[in-house]
Design a protein around this motif. Sequence first.
Motif, short mmCIF file in Angstrom:
data_model
loop_
_atom_site.label_atom_id
_atom_site.label_comp_id
_atom_site.label_asym_id
_atom_site.label_seq_id
_atom_site.Cartn_x
_atom_site.Cartn_y
_atom_site.Cartn_z
N ARG A 105 1.21 -0.84 -0.10
CA ARG A 105 0.12 0.17 0.21
C ARG A 105 0.93 1.39 -0.20
O ARG A 105 2.00 0.93 0.67
N ASP A 146 -2.63 8.17 0.46
CA ASP A 146 -3.08 7.72 -0.30
C ASP A 146 -2.36 9.45 -0.95
O ASP A 146 -2.94 10.05 -0.35
N HIS A 177 -11.76 10.27 -3.05
CA HIS A 177 -11.68 9.21 -4.08
C HIS A 177 -11.97 8.55 -4.57
O HIS A 177 -12.90 8.10 -4.49
N SER A 236 -12.58 4.71 -6.65
CA SER A 236 -11.17 3.32 -6.77
C SER A 236 -11.98 2.01 -7.68
O SER A 236 -13.30 2.40 -7.69
N ARG A 245 -6.47 4.13 -6.98
CA ARG A 245 -6.97 4.38 -6.18
C ARG A 245 -6.71 6.20 -6.90
O ARG A 245 -5.55 6.26 -6.86
N SER A 286 -2.91 5.83 -6.95
CA SER A 286 -1.96 5.01 -5.98
C SER A 286 -2.77 3.74 -6.37
O SER A 286 -3.19 3.58 -6.96
N TYR A 298 -3.41 -0.92 -4.49
CA TYR A 298 -2.97 -1.24 -3.53
C TYR A 298 -2.83 -2.93 -4.21
O TYR A 298 -3.62 -3.35 -4.95
#
Length: 243
Positions: free
Chosen positions: A34, A38, A191, A193, A215, A232, A234
């Motif tokens: 991760r 964020d 955000h 995702s 995201r 970003s 995950y």
Amino acid sequence: MMRLFWLLLIVPFAALAQIAPEDYTLVGVAVRTRPAYDGSDSQRTDLIPILRYYGKPWFARTTQGVLEGGARWGLARGLDAGVQLAYEEGRKTSESSLLQSLNLPDVDPGVSIGAHIEWDSTIGQAPISLLGRVRQNTDTDRGAQADLRLNVGLHGGGGLIVAAFAQATWASSKSIESLYAMNSADSSLLHTSIGLLGSYDLSRHWTAVAGVQGRRLHGAAAGSIIVENKSSYYANAGLAYRF
């Protein structure tokens, strides 16, 4: 990312099946990669729980993006509403060289209290669910967030389950200010995702699980001095016991 999501949605429905029975429980652990937070360029690795339990009326789960538990009640066929406590992640200055250079304090993890409503149905043979959820942090300086999440089953058979999801999260001004080191910010979309979730039965009781998501920050948070990258990702993989 949105093009990928819509491509997944047009997989022929004949290839889709019911994702999983309602009466199973999962407990396990996964390794996750991760961002430090964020918007950070720093990527970190940690362990996260895997949890899925639905009783009457109690539930606990990590399958809807956060670790949460509470009670829920059926309002109509396929429609449930409930209340929950949820774990809210913080931000560690030691995980980011930018945060260290700015000498910003940690944002401690916390707990939120909230409510949700969830609708489960099918499109053809494809199971879908739509979740609306609000979360107010018990630390009032951390503000509140609201989520809208869509899950779509892509495959369920031969021990393999695959689903896609898309989620949008809105945040109050206090939430954005506390997480993104801002003196003043308007409430806005925080955000969006999009991702894939999957599991594979290794035996009667053991299941391998994995997930990946992208995201992207929006609104006031995207303009913060601590945001190095608006996008970003995950990813996680782990093992869970099913009973």
